[in-house]
Design a protein around this motif. Sequence first.
Motif, PDB file in Angstrom:
ATOM      1  N   ARG A   1      10.303   2.755 -10.158  1.00 30.57           N
ATOM      2  CA  ARG A   1       9.378   1.904 -10.908  1.00 30.57           C
ATOM      3  C   ARG A   1       8.142   2.697 -11.335  1.00 30.57           C
ATOM      4  O   ARG A   1       7.758   3.695 -10.746  1.00 30.57           O
ATOM      5  CB  ARG A   1       9.011   0.641 -10.129  1.00 30.57           C
TER       6      ARG A   1
ATOM      7  N   ASP B   1       5.367 -14.780 -14.520  1.00 28.93           N
ATOM      8  CA  ASP B   1       6.811 -14.684 -14.301  1.00 28.93           C
ATOM      9  C   ASP B   1       7.196 -13.226 -14.100  1.00 28.93           C
ATOM     10  O   ASP B   1       6.369 -12.317 -14.250  1.00 28.93           O
ATOM     11  CB  ASP B   1       7.619 -15.346 -15.422  1.00 28.93           C
ATOM     12  N   GLY B   2       8.442 -13.030 -13.721  1.00 28.25           N
ATOM     13  CA  GLY B   2       8.913 -11.672 -13.456  1.00 28.25           C
ATOM     14  C   GLY B   2      10.416 -11.630 -13.643  1.00 28.25           C
ATOM     15  O   GLY B   2      11.098 -12.643 -13.507  1.00 28.25           O
ATOM     16  N   THR B   3      10.905 -10.441 -13.983  1.00 25.38           N
ATOM     17  CA  THR B   3      12.317 -10.292 -14.312  1.00 25.38           C
ATOM     18  C   THR B   3      12.942  -9.212 -13.448  1.00 25.38           C
ATOM     19  O   THR B   3      12.266  -8.241 -13.092  1.00 25.38           O
ATOM     20  CB  THR B   3      12.428  -9.914 -15.805  1.00 25.38           C
TER      21      THR B   3
ATOM     22  N   VAL C   1      20.027 -14.319 -17.866  1.00 25.35           N
ATOM     23  CA  VAL C   1      20.520 -13.819 -19.140  1.00 25.35           C
ATOM     24  C   VAL C   1      21.427 -12.611 -18.903  1.00 25.35           C
ATOM     25  O   VAL C   1      21.130 -11.769 -18.065  1.00 25.35           O
ATOM     26  CB  VAL C   1      19.319 -13.388 -20.031  1.00 25.35           C
ATOM     27  N   ASN C   2      22.518 -12.529 -19.634  1.00 29.34           N
ATOM     28  CA  ASN C   2      23.363 -11.340 -19.542  1.00 29.34           C
ATOM     29  C   ASN C   2      22.718 -10.209 -20.308  1.00 29.34           C
ATOM     30  O   ASN C   2      22.324 -10.367 -21.457  1.00 29.34           O
ATOM     31  CB  ASN C   2      24.748 -11.602 -20.124  1.00 29.34           C
ATOM     32  N   GLU C   3      22.609  -9.067 -19.642  1.00 33.45           N
ATOM     33  CA  GLU C   3      22.013  -7.913 -20.321  1.00 33.45           C
ATOM     34  C   GLU C   3      22.831  -6.701 -19.955  1.00 33.45           C
ATOM     35  O   GLU C   3      22.892  -6.319 -18.794  1.00 33.45           O
ATOM     36  CB  GLU C   3      20.554  -7.751 -19.870  1.00 33.45           C
TER      37      GLU C   3
ATOM     38  N   SER D   1      15.259   0.515  -7.666  1.00 36.31           N
ATOM     39  CA  SER D   1      14.274   0.024  -8.635  1.00 36.31           C
ATOM     40  C   SER D   1      12.858   0.227  -8.077  1.00 36.31           C
ATOM     41  O   SER D   1      11.921   0.474  -8.823  1.00 36.31           O
ATOM     42  CB  SER D   1      14.536  -1.445  -8.986  1.00 36.31           C
TER      43      SER D   1
ATOM     44  N   ALA E   1      15.153 -18.342 -16.047  1.00 33.48           N
ATOM     45  CA  ALA E   1      16.164 -17.867 -16.996  1.00 33.48           C
ATOM     46  C   ALA E   1      17.160 -16.949 -16.304  1.00 33.48           C
ATOM     47  O   ALA E   1      16.853 -16.313 -15.289  1.00 33.48           O
ATOM     48  CB  ALA E   1      15.508 -17.137 -18.168  1.00 33.48           C
TER      49      ALA E   1
ATOM     50  N   ASN F   1       2.874  -9.835 -10.469  1.00 25.66           N
ATOM     51  CA  ASN F   1       2.141 -10.216 -11.675  1.00 25.66           C
ATOM     52  C   ASN F   1       1.131 -11.321 -11.380  1.00 25.66           C
ATOM     53  O   ASN F   1       0.010 -11.306 -11.908  1.00 25.66           O
ATOM     54  CB  ASN F   1       3.112 -10.675 -12.769  1.00 25.66           C
TER      55      ASN F   1
ATOM     56  N   TYR G   1      17.095  -7.638 -11.716  1.00 27.27           N
ATOM     57  CA  TYR G   1      18.549  -7.733 -11.721  1.00 27.27           C
ATOM     58  C   TYR G   1      19.101  -8.580 -10.580  1.00 27.27           C
ATOM     59  O   TYR G   1      20.298  -8.744 -10.459  1.00 27.27           O
ATOM     60  CB  TYR G   1      19.167  -6.340 -11.721  1.00 27.27           C
TER      61      TYR G   1
ATOM     62  N   ARG H   1      24.865  -6.230 -16.609  1.00 26.57           N
ATOM     63  CA  ARG H   1      24.283  -6.958 -15.480  1.00 26.57           C
ATOM     64  C   ARG H   1      23.688  -8.286 -15.903  1.00 26.57           C
ATOM     65  O   ARG H   1      23.524  -8.563 -17.064  1.00 26.57           O
ATOM     66  CB  ARG H   1      23.163  -6.132 -14.834  1.00 26.57           C
ATOM     67  N   LYS H   2      23.326  -9.083 -14.909  1.00 27.96           N
ATOM     68  CA  LYS H   2      22.634 -10.329 -15.164  1.00 27.96           C
ATOM     69  C   LYS H   2      21.149 -10.098 -14.910  1.00 27.96           C
ATOM     70  O   LYS H   2      20.781  -9.454 -13.941  1.00 27.96           O
ATOM     71  CB  LYS H   2      23.155 -11.402 -14.211  1.00 27.96           C
ATOM     72  N   LEU H   3      20.341 -10.644 -15.778  1.00 25.36           N
ATOM     73  CA  LEU H   3      18.911 -10.470 -15.638  1.00 25.36           C
ATOM     74  C   LEU H   3      18.297 -11.824 -15.321  1.00 25.36           C
ATOM     75  O   LEU H   3      18.530 -12.787 -16.041  1.00 25.36           O
ATOM     76  CB  LEU H   3      18.365  -9.933 -16.951  1.00 25.36           C
TER      77      LEU H   3
END
Lengths: 237, 237
Positions: B93, B214-216, B193-195, B89, B191, B230, B218, B198-200
């Motif tokens: 990126r 915030d940031g997201t 979340v399933n995406e 990643s 959070a 950020n 895997y 994978r899980k996010l």
Amino acid sequence: MRRLINRILNYSSPDKQLLLQLEHLVGFTPKHIAYYRLALMHRSKPDDVTASNERLEFLGDAILGAIIAEYLFKKYPYQPEGYLTELRSRIVRRETMNNVALRMGLNKLVQYNQNDRGLSRSHIFGNALEALIGAVYLDQGFANTRKFILNQIIRSYIDLDTMESTDTNYKNQLLSWAQRNGKQLSFDLIAEVNEGTRKLFTVGIMLDGTVVADGTGYNKKDAGQVAAKNALEKLGI
Amino acid sequence: MRRLINRILNYSSPDKQLLLQLEHLVGFTPKHIAYYRLALMHRSKPDDVTASNERLEFLGDAILGAIIAEYLFKKYPYQPEGYLTELRSRIVRRETMNNVALRMGLNKLVQYNQNDRGLSRSHIFGNALEALIGAVYLDQGFANTRKFILNQIIRSYIDLDTMESTDTNYKNQLLSWAQRNGKQLSFDLIAEVNEGTRKLFTVGIMLDGTVVADGTGYNKKDAGQVAAKNALEKLGI
């Protein structure tokens, strides 16, 4: 050919059995059975976690993503990028792959700790299918892996027409439930974050003024779908 | 060879010039220049948005992801899946790819609306590099695309050692800034979340009791890094 036969004759008996099962599953004769054995090893089984299929799953997931991307790119020459991204995410998503793995019978080959009852209800078979794709790639190269994915997975188990049309399913389901039950429902964009080369959106779902679920995706529509799906699960609809 | 020479001789003059520039850039002679022309077309330029490089970017991004996955899988045989995912990643990126594109000089070839000053500061050159990878794949097939990515991108422009070691950079930067300025800082998982398969994870950063960014990602570590980056941007640090 003689070398291949000799190799098979030299396998021990459990290897021979696995080889026959794999031949049936993948449609060709594997060259290096060790890759496949690793692909079928869930981390709940070996003493050493590094002897599990997780690295192969990482590789297979990437190869699958590339081959599906090419397939959709060529199949839909007039659809924009967002459409292709969305359709691909629907094909490679956890539930779809797990379902394909079950229909292939991969669950009978995966080694996992059967005392852990939760595992068989999770997505370990879909993950093993991705690991299997990684094994096929290492064993057979790109062109044969492409054939395997297109013939044994996409054309055999993926109904693209249904996948295209079930598009707004979760969102619609949730909206009509809210309407039937006189609930006030709204979808709100709660975050927009750069991730790698893409933007990641998080959509939250408010039900009568309370956030009940959220979802993330590479476009707002996708994120809304994931959020709606999560809300349906949480609310038991 | 004669056919290739004839094809080049038949090109019109602007095509010939582009062909020479591309040869220099990709290290081989393109067969179908139309793919490359499309790869270099930002959507701000053509009247018809569908004549832009976005579909090729979708394809190239997926091919790049697969080839980097294989490269890391083989280069780091003893690293777990999470390590490979994180390192990949970082390579693919937005910022990294845009930087590679600029160092390759791809910005001189991309067609975009130069009146829109914001564009040249965004990541359109990295996106064009991904589209170029898509063009190379359609023009040359998998094996040559793999060579192109490994030789012209990874080995020429990506410093893996630095990339591995700058690991916790953003988080560390933010933490030391907070310490220097007597601010209270915390990283919270907001959070999960399933995406897809994978899980996010979404990680939020609280500064003296207020969420600043915030940031997201895997995994939680990746999400924390994105969030920290950020926050550094928002706070102008």
